[in-house]
Design a protein around this motif. Sequence first.
Motif, short mmCIF file in Angstrom:
data_model
loop_
_atom_site.label_atom_id
_atom_site.label_comp_id
_atom_site.label_asym_id
_atom_site.label_seq_id
_atom_site.Cartn_x
_atom_site.Cartn_y
_atom_site.Cartn_z
N VAL A 445 52.91 46.69 28.96
CA VAL A 445 51.61 46.14 29.31
C VAL A 445 50.55 47.12 28.81
O VAL A 445 50.78 48.33 28.75
CB VAL A 445 51.49 45.93 30.84
N ASP A 446 49.41 46.60 28.42
CA ASP A 446 48.30 47.45 27.99
C ASP A 446 47.62 48.04 29.21
O ASP A 446 47.32 47.32 30.18
CB ASP A 446 47.31 46.61 27.19
N HIS A 447 47.36 49.33 29.19
CA HIS A 447 46.79 49.98 30.37
C HIS A 447 45.46 49.37 30.77
O HIS A 447 45.23 49.09 31.97
CB HIS A 447 46.62 51.48 30.11
N ARG A 448 44.57 49.15 29.84
CA ARG A 448 43.25 48.64 30.18
C ARG A 448 43.34 47.24 30.79
O ARG A 448 42.70 46.96 31.82
CB ARG A 448 42.36 48.61 28.93
N LEU A 449 44.15 46.39 30.18
CA LEU A 449 44.28 45.03 30.70
C LEU A 449 44.98 45.03 32.06
O LEU A 449 44.62 44.25 32.96
CB LEU A 449 45.05 44.17 29.71
N ALA A 450 45.97 45.90 32.21
CA ALA A 450 46.67 45.98 33.49
C ALA A 450 45.73 46.45 34.59
O ALA A 450 45.78 45.96 35.72
CB ALA A 450 47.87 46.92 33.38
N ARG A 451 44.88 47.40 34.25
CA ARG A 451 43.93 47.91 35.25
C ARG A 451 42.97 46.81 35.68
O ARG A 451 42.70 46.63 36.88
CB ARG A 451 43.16 49.10 34.67
N GLU A 452 42.47 46.05 34.71
CA GLU A 452 41.55 44.96 35.04
C GLU A 452 42.25 43.90 35.91
O GLU A 452 41.67 43.39 36.87
CB GLU A 452 41.01 44.33 33.76
N ARG A 453 43.48 43.59 35.57
CA ARG A 453 44.24 42.59 36.33
C ARG A 453 44.45 43.06 37.77
O ARG A 453 44.30 42.29 38.72
CB ARG A 453 45.58 42.32 35.66
N ALA A 454 44.80 44.33 37.94
CA ALA A 454 45.04 44.87 39.28
C ALA A 454 43.77 44.85 40.11
O ALA A 454 43.78 44.49 41.30
CB ALA A 454 45.59 46.29 39.17
N LEU A 455 42.65 45.25 39.51
CA LEU A 455 41.40 45.27 40.26
C LEU A 455 40.94 43.85 40.61
O LEU A 455 40.43 43.62 41.71
CB LEU A 455 40.32 45.99 39.44
N ASN A 456 41.14 42.91 39.71
CA ASN A 456 40.78 41.52 40.01
C ASN A 456 41.64 40.97 41.14
O ASN A 456 41.15 40.23 42.01
CB ASN A 456 40.91 40.66 38.76
N ALA A 457 42.93 41.32 41.13
CA ALA A 457 43.81 40.87 42.21
C ALA A 457 43.37 41.45 43.54
O ALA A 457 43.36 40.77 44.57
CB ALA A 457 45.25 41.27 41.90
N TRP A 458 42.99 42.72 43.52
CA TRP A 458 42.53 43.38 44.74
C TRP A 458 41.25 42.72 45.26
O TRP A 458 41.08 42.50 46.47
CB TRP A 458 42.32 44.87 44.45
N LYS A 459 40.36 42.37 44.35
CA LYS A 459 39.09 41.77 44.76
C LYS A 459 39.28 40.40 45.40
O LYS A 459 38.46 39.97 46.22
CB LYS A 459 38.15 41.67 43.56
N THR A 460 40.36 39.71 45.03
CA THR A 460 40.58 38.39 45.62
C THR A 460 40.85 38.47 47.12
O THR A 460 40.72 37.46 47.82
CB THR A 460 41.79 37.68 44.97
N MET A 461 41.19 39.66 47.62
CA MET A 461 41.43 39.80 49.05
C MET A 461 40.14 39.81 49.85
O MET A 461 40.15 39.70 51.08
CB MET A 461 42.21 41.09 49.35
#
Length: 472
Positions: A445-461
């Motif tokens: 996985v690309d680090h930058r894209l993975a970081r964005e995906r993780a933060l977006n998932a966190w924000k959905t909470m």
Amino acid sequence: MTYAPTIVWFRNDFRLADNRALLEAEKRQKPILCVVILDEAHLPGAAARWWLDRAIRSLDGDLRKMGGSLHVFRGPAGQVLAEIIRRTGADTVVWNRRYDLQGRETDTAIKAGLRTQGIAVHSFPSGLLHEPWCIRTRAGGQYKIFTAFWRGMRETHPTSFPPAPAPEKLAFAPFTSQPAGLLPPQGDYGLLPTRPDWTGGLQEMWMPGEGNAHNRFAHFMRDGLGTYAATRDFPAKNASSRLSPFLRFGHVTATQIWHGAAAQGFPERFLMELAWRDFAWSLLFSTPDMATRNLRPEFDAMPWRDDPAGLARWQQGQTGYPLVDAGMRELWRTGWMHNRVRMVVASFLVKHLLIDWRQGEQWFADTLVDHDPASNPMNWQWSAGTGVDAAPYFRIMNPVLQSRKFDPGGAYIRRWVPELAHLSDEAIHAPWESETPRGYPAPIVDHRLARERALNAWKTMGNTAAYGKGMS
């Protein structure tokens, strides 16, 4: 005169010195029966079972030097103890306490059952600095921040009890007939893998036993303690004490280590690691489902990914990120991983791959020789941001930066990922930037894209404005 023997039940305390239950048996001045019961309900994961096999054999050897032996049984503990008592006429059972919920419930039930039969049962503190209920806030509650726990421990319990000596002389009781479940001395205890036997690396790395634990501690005191605080985060430097599996199986106690290290001038950074272990056990005592439940309930809404292929790549050390892969291969080969690298691989699983931390906790439980039922889930929840005193979820470790900072010359990576050994010190941390080494995968996985995906998932909470709230 014939005396009714005393049963000493060993569980996670394979040692002679600083063993309160064994000292109580010695004090009674009656013959003793030293037993281990392999109860399937309480056996550890696969790698720790290998260690348990060696721990049993080592303690048996130490007892034989004193004229006795360690009797190993397989079966439900309550039934086995009842059978031993019936065959021997034992009138007392002693043990060192267990603090996990399953262990406590089993011990409480056995103690109650034996006492109704007129059997005396005595339990004693185990291998922690302080028992889990001892260090509490002024209001009597559970500490949820380690620095406050450490401060409270230093203020209210500045030292633990001094370690007790090993018994000088023990009288041993024989079995006149073989009880059900008794395994042959030094035989097959059914703890080791056979098809295939994957324990070669464990055997090369470790020598379980009380004597070896103290040899390792003495070596660390001589060569590692003075530089521990400065070098502990660098996996290639071999700066860790590597005492964790010896502590896990009670070859040495936290009390022995505390007093031995404090005598060298109170090295706070090292002693805090012992306190961190106590902190984990105090937390598990209060929240026994810590391995299965988010301690921050807002994370129950986290959209974890179901990714069996990604999980397998992580487990096998084939993620394409050299430091992550080095750590996972070290774990598979030796049953152990450097602490800094444990944090990196845990962050990668939870945040880069967005896989539920519980899957990583379960993998570590099966592959670590030092798997600790309290420290393992607490540390995973710390890395995942789901627990007490946790690193915030939005702090996502960059495995390349971590690699460049803590393994700058790439020595750790070269040891465990030999297909990258030919790369330069600069290229080895992110090989895809310069070439694609034969036999080594591209990043999963690309680090930058993975970081964005993780933060977006966190924000959905919906908790970005109140991250610290909702702690149970």
